[in-house]
Design an enzyme around this catalytic site. Structure first.
Site, short mmCIF file in Angstrom:
data_model
loop_
_atom_site.label_atom_id
_atom_site.label_comp_id
_atom_site.label_asym_id
_atom_site.label_seq_id
_atom_site.Cartn_x
_atom_site.Cartn_y
_atom_site.Cartn_z
N ARG A 33 -10.57 0.00 5.21
CA ARG A 33 -9.37 -0.07 6.09
C ARG A 33 -8.41 1.36 6.60
O ARG A 33 -8.81 2.36 6.07
CB ARG A 33 -8.79 -0.06 4.26
CG ARG A 33 -7.23 -0.64 4.26
CD ARG A 33 -6.80 -0.28 3.30
NE ARG A 33 -6.05 0.52 2.58
CZ ARG A 33 -5.19 0.74 0.97
NH1 ARG A 33 -5.49 0.15 0.40
NH2 ARG A 33 -5.24 1.74 1.32
N ASP A 55 0.53 -1.05 -0.70
CA ASP A 55 -0.27 0.57 0.03
C ASP A 55 0.38 1.16 -0.13
O ASP A 55 2.05 1.41 0.61
CB ASP A 55 -0.40 0.03 1.00
CG ASP A 55 -2.26 -0.73 1.12
OD1 ASP A 55 -2.97 -0.92 0.35
OD2 ASP A 55 -2.58 -1.66 1.79
C1 SIN Z 1 -6.50 -3.86 -0.48
O1 SIN Z 1 -5.02 -3.87 -1.55
O2 SIN Z 1 -6.46 -3.09 0.31
C2 SIN Z 1 -7.69 -4.44 -0.45
C3 SIN Z 1 -7.35 -5.61 -0.33
C4 SIN Z 1 -8.74 -6.79 -0.38
O3 SIN Z 1 -9.61 -5.63 -0.18
O4 SIN Z 1 -9.01 -7.81 -0.24
#
Ligand code: SIN
Length: 306
Positions: A297, A129
């Site tokens: 998130r 990320d």
């Molecule tokens: C992400 O890449 O942050 C999302 C991962 C997910 O939705 O499983």
């Protein structure tokens, strides 16, 4: 590749006592996998003692993914726990912030009244990320709010193992090099096939200018080396001819995500998964489009990679 689903239903890992001390109120059980552990019996809805926090912090460095089971937490509580590890980063796609909570990116395939409520194709390619920022993410926390009956798994690949098992000739070829990362690397490609990629404003584009990062980084807390390139955001290795750069990147991408480096997370209701973006790549496996998946998130800012 290794998978773990539940502590109760035929776990594929052996619970191993970890750093148990007198008075421990929760268990940390490593998965029988190249990474990951589950945390059982810890309630993150309230404050965490300094001692419990230290135990969680240590386990996060050791296992790279922590799965906190059964967390019935509010968005404020997720933000408060995430902030214990550092300042939070606000995602450039502010369209998908949880209303009233700019620190929370809604990751979801749900469309309401013709409008996506979240970013539905987050994690479509392997990535770490915010590697496209000068200060990429230390770690991310994803809370399962609504899970599909089928699919929706998240895969994690251990970039320390990937580095340590890389053939010595390839290690010599890439150590010390830098690579370009950009948020826009595959944006147009994603935009063509999904409703989740709005046209970016000039202000948004200014927030995601390409950056150079080391191809191999050293984890700032453990000192371990890790491969730090991804198929989503890395476009080229600086200073090499295009064909040589492409060839090296393709070899690194293929090696990094070999099944023996990967743990596949099958989500359980109310799981909160906290991963280390300095040690891992991750990928969202996707689910049938008619099934709802809603995740929240938070993303913690890390150091400039070295
Ligand atoms: C992400 O890449 O942050 C999302 C991962 C997910 O939705 O499983």
């Amino acid at each position: 590749m290794t998978t773990a689903t539940s502590a109760a239903s035929a776990p594929r890992h052996q619970p191993v006592p970890f750093a148990t001390g007198r008075g421990d109120t929760f268990d940390i059980r490593p998965f029988d996998a190249p990474l990951g552990a589950e945390v059982i019996g810890l309630d993150l809805s309230g404050p965490l003692s300094a001692e419990d926090f230290a135990r969680i912090h240590r386990a996060h460095l050791d296992f790279h993914v922590l799965v906190f089971r059964d967390q019935r937490i509010t968005p404020d509580q997720q933000v408060a726990f995430s902030r214990r590890f550092g300042p939070l980063q606000i995602h450039v796609l502010h369209q998908f912030q949880l209303p009233g909570h700019p620190e929370i990116l809604v990751v979801s395939n749900v469309v309401e009244n013709g409008k996506p409520i979240g970013l539905g194709d987050a994690g479509h390619f392997w990535h770490s990320d915010l590697s496209y920022k000068e200060k990429p993410s230390l770690g991310s926390l994803l809370h399962a709010r609504e899970l599909p009956a089928e699919g929706g798994d998240t895969l994690f690949a251990n970039m320390h193992l990937a580095w340590e098992t890389l053939p010595a000739s390839l290690q010599r070829a890439v150590d010390g090099l830098q690579a370009e990362h950009t948020y826009l690397a595959r944006y147009a490609e994603l935009q063509q096939r999904s409703p989740w990629r709005p046209n970016l404003t000039p202000e948004q584009i200014a927030q995601v200018r390409p950056v150079l990062q080391p191809v191999v980084r050293t984890h700032p807390e453990t000192g371990r080396k890790a491969i730090f390139v991804s198929e989503h955001f890395t476009t080229r290795i600086a200073g090499l001819p295009d064909d040589e750069s492409r060839d090296l990147l393709d070899q690194l991408f293929a090696h990094s995500t070999r099944p023996e480096h990967v743990y596949r997370h099958r989500w359980l209701e109310n799981d909160l998964v906290f991963w280390d973006n300095r040690s891992l790549l991750h990928l969202a496996a996707g689910c049938p489009p008619e099934l709802r998946r809603v995740m929240y998130r938070t993303t913690i800012e890390g150091d400039a990679p070295r």
